[in-house]
Design a protein around this motif. Structure first.
Motif, PDB file in Angstrom:
ATOM      1  N   UNK A  88       0.601  -1.173  -0.153  1.00 47.64           N
ATOM      2  CA  UNK A  88      -0.092  -0.139   0.153  1.00 47.64           C
ATOM      3  C   UNK A  88       0.885   1.420   0.093  1.00 47.64           C
ATOM      4  N   UNK A  89       0.635   1.956  -0.999  1.00 40.65           N
ATOM      5  CA  UNK A  89       1.344   3.511  -1.125  1.00 40.65           C
ATOM      6  C   UNK A  89       1.659   3.637  -2.515  1.00 40.65           C
ATOM      7  N   UNK A  90       2.612   4.755  -2.881  1.00 41.06           N
ATOM      8  CA  UNK A  90       2.758   5.175  -3.935  1.00 41.06           C
ATOM      9  C   UNK A  90       4.456   4.924  -4.350  1.00 41.06           C
ATOM     10  N   UNK A  91       4.944   4.302  -5.194  1.00 39.98           N
ATOM     11  CA  UNK A  91       6.280   3.741  -5.429  1.00 39.98           C
ATOM     12  C   UNK A  91       6.788   4.507  -6.941  1.00 39.98           C
ATOM     13  N   UNK A  92       7.940   4.936  -6.755  1.00 42.32           N
ATOM     14  CA  UNK A  92       8.375   5.570  -7.989  1.00 42.32           C
ATOM     15  C   UNK A  92       9.963   5.219  -8.197  1.00 42.32           C
ATOM     16  N   UNK A  93      10.414   4.794  -9.568  1.00 44.30           N
ATOM     17  CA  UNK A  93      11.691   4.533  -9.581  1.00 44.30           C
ATOM     18  C   UNK A  93      11.965   4.113 -10.985  1.00 44.30           C
ATOM     19  N   UNK A  94      13.316   3.329 -11.192  1.00 45.15           N
ATOM     20  CA  UNK A  94      13.699   3.038 -12.752  1.00 45.15           C
ATOM     21  C   UNK A  94      13.907   1.639 -12.949  1.00 45.15           C
ATOM     22  N   UNK A  95      13.789   1.209 -14.252  1.00 42.46           N
ATOM     23  CA  UNK A  95      13.884  -0.065 -14.752  1.00 42.46           C
ATOM     24  C   UNK A  95      14.421  -0.124 -16.148  1.00 42.46           C
ATOM     25  N   UNK A  96      14.672  -1.437 -16.600  1.00 44.60           N
ATOM     26  CA  UNK A  96      15.128  -1.717 -17.713  1.00 44.60           C
ATOM     27  C   UNK A  96      14.448  -2.877 -18.467  1.00 44.60           C
ATOM     28  N   UNK A  97      14.183  -2.663 -19.842  1.00 46.32           N
ATOM     29  CA  UNK A  97      13.295  -3.766 -20.396  1.00 46.32           C
ATOM     30  C   UNK A  97      13.969  -4.235 -21.620  1.00 46.32           C
ATOM     31  N   UNK A  98      13.458  -5.288 -22.103  1.00 43.16           N
ATOM     32  CA  UNK A  98      14.038  -5.537 -23.538  1.00 43.16           C
ATOM     33  C   UNK A  98      13.122  -6.968 -23.803  1.00 43.16           C
ATOM     34  N   UNK A  99      13.270  -7.395 -24.964  1.00 41.46           N
ATOM     35  CA  UNK A  99      12.539  -8.634 -25.344  1.00 41.46           C
ATOM     36  C   UNK A  99      13.348  -9.179 -26.557  1.00 41.46           C
ATOM     37  N   UNK A 100      13.204 -10.533 -26.837  1.00 39.24           N
ATOM     38  CA  UNK A 100      13.851 -11.151 -27.921  1.00 39.24           C
ATOM     39  C   UNK A 100      13.507 -10.303 -29.134  1.00 39.24           C
ATOM     40  N   UNK A 101      14.329  -9.829 -30.068  1.00 40.49           N
ATOM     41  CA  UNK A 101      14.047  -9.397 -31.251  1.00 40.49           C
ATOM     42  C   UNK A 101      13.770  -7.656 -31.174  1.00 40.49           C
ATOM     43  N   UNK A 102      13.711  -7.367 -29.975  1.00 41.81           N
ATOM     44  CA  UNK A 102      13.605  -5.691 -29.649  1.00 41.81           C
ATOM     45  C   UNK A 102      14.889  -5.044 -29.190  1.00 41.81           C
ATOM     46  N   UNK A 103      14.848  -3.708 -29.387  1.00 36.74           N
ATOM     47  CA  UNK A 103      15.999  -3.212 -28.664  1.00 36.74           C
ATOM     48  C   UNK A 103      15.847  -2.718 -27.175  1.00 36.74           C
ATOM     49  N   UNK A 104      16.711  -2.933 -26.313  1.00 38.38           N
ATOM     50  CA  UNK A 104      16.625  -2.796 -24.836  1.00 38.38           C
ATOM     51  C   UNK A 104      16.280  -1.297 -24.629  1.00 38.38           C
ATOM     52  N   UNK A 105      15.670  -1.111 -23.533  1.00 34.70           N
ATOM     53  CA  UNK A 105      15.383   0.383 -23.229  1.00 34.70           C
ATOM     54  C   UNK A 105      15.535   0.517 -21.685  1.00 34.70           C
ATOM     55  N   UNK A 106      15.393   1.807 -21.321  1.00 37.38           N
ATOM     56  CA  UNK A 106      15.571   2.246 -20.173  1.00 37.38           C
ATOM     57  C   UNK A 106      14.126   2.742 -19.901  1.00 37.38           C
ATOM     58  N   UNK A 107      13.302   2.943 -18.628  1.00 37.09           N
ATOM     59  CA  UNK A 107      12.223   3.588 -18.048  1.00 37.09           C
ATOM     60  C   UNK A 107      12.088   3.749 -16.925  1.00 37.09           C
ATOM     61  N   UNK A 108      11.354   4.874 -16.406  1.00 33.16           N
ATOM     62  CA  UNK A 108      10.685   5.427 -15.190  1.00 33.16           C
ATOM     63  C   UNK A 108       9.375   4.787 -14.957  1.00 33.16           C
ATOM     64  N   UNK A 109       8.915   4.594 -13.739  1.00 35.19           N
ATOM     65  CA  UNK A 109       7.528   4.175 -13.678  1.00 35.19           C
ATOM     66  C   UNK A 109       7.214   4.708 -12.183  1.00 35.19           C
ATOM     67  N   UNK A 110       5.913   5.018 -12.064  1.00 32.95           N
ATOM     68  CA  UNK A 110       5.064   5.049 -10.844  1.00 32.95           C
ATOM     69  C   UNK A 110       4.052   4.006 -10.605  1.00 32.95           C
ATOM     70  N   UNK A 111       3.768   3.401  -9.524  1.00 30.10           N
ATOM     71  CA  UNK A 111       2.743   2.607  -9.159  1.00 30.10           C
ATOM     72  C   UNK A 111       2.280   2.792  -8.051  1.00 30.10           C
ATOM     73  N   UNK A 112       1.039   2.715  -7.916  1.00 26.08           N
ATOM     74  CA  UNK A 112       0.097   3.098  -6.841  1.00 26.08           C
ATOM     75  C   UNK A 112      -0.865   1.808  -6.495  1.00 26.08           C
ATOM     76  N   UNK A 113      -0.803   1.708  -4.987  1.00 23.62           N
ATOM     77  CA  UNK A 113      -1.408   0.578  -4.543  1.00 23.62           C
ATOM     78  C   UNK A 113      -2.554   1.279  -3.523  1.00 23.62           C
TER      79      UNK A 113
END
Length: 196
Positions: free
Chosen positions: A45-70
């Motif tokens: 329970x709360x609001x969260x914010x931070x950074x992550x990294x993503x990718x998938x076979x056949x796609x270019x990797x990427x960096x992202x920021x995110x905010x999640x609320x519960x």
């Protein structure tokens, strides 16, 4: 249409309505009490914010920021909302990215030490996920039980997520099976609590 033209049986539907009268909160210090069924999910329970990294076979990797609320309103489920944006290597915003919204709830299970949960998520890309899994202390593991998608949505067939609270941070790793590929690493992030 004026009030005089509205059939009498529908007249009350055209009257002004006050704002939603029930409080919803991401802060356990104010608002309604957390429903007892949600105690296994209390640390989320709360609001969260931070950074992550993503990718998938056949796609270019990427960096992202995110905010999640519960959030909760005293009933036996958490309302969840996540929004992300692509960032460059310096952390500067590049463009909006994925969003998802849904509900988390604890369901009856066989082992009270490992409560079972279900998570319903919807995505603006025409995909609905039903995840099912367990809470084991500060670790949550869920996998899709069903994925429903519109005819125009990307072919997604399965997902798996691992969440954990580590030294006050909410960390997660997500796997995805899409476009004929098996479950593969897709996203990982570390988020800090900013409210709650």
């Amino acid at each position: 249409m004026s009030e005089r033209e509205v059939p009498e049986e529908f007249a009350s539907t055209f009257k002004q309505v006050e704002p939603y009268p029930f409080e919803e909160t991401d802060d356990l210090r104010r608002g309604p009490n957390l429903h007892d069924d949600l105690l296994p999910l209390l640390p989320l329970v709360g609001r969260w914010r931070g950074r992550g990294q993503g990718g998938y076979p056949g796609t270019e990797d990427f960096l992202y920021a995110q905010e999640i609320s519960f959030l909760h309103d005293g009933r036996p489920f958490l309302r969840y909302h996540a929004r992300s944006w692509i960032i460059d290597v310096d952390g500067k915003p590049v463009r909006p990215a994925a969003q998802e919204t849904g509900w988390w709830r604890v369901v009856q299970g066989n082992d009270p030490k490992r409560p079972e949960i279900e998570v319903l998520l919807s995505h603006p890309t025409g995909i609905l996920d039903l995840y099912y899994g367990h809470v084991d202390g500060t670790k949550i593991e869920i996998a899709t039980d069903a994925v429903v998608r519109s005819p125009q949505a990307k072919e997604v067939t399965a997902g798996k997520r691992l969440y954990g609270l580590v030294e006050g941070a909410l960390m997660y790793a997500q796997e995805l099976a899409a476009e004929g590929k098996p479950l593969s690493p897709h996203l990982s992030a570390s988020l800090n609590r900013v409210a709650g």
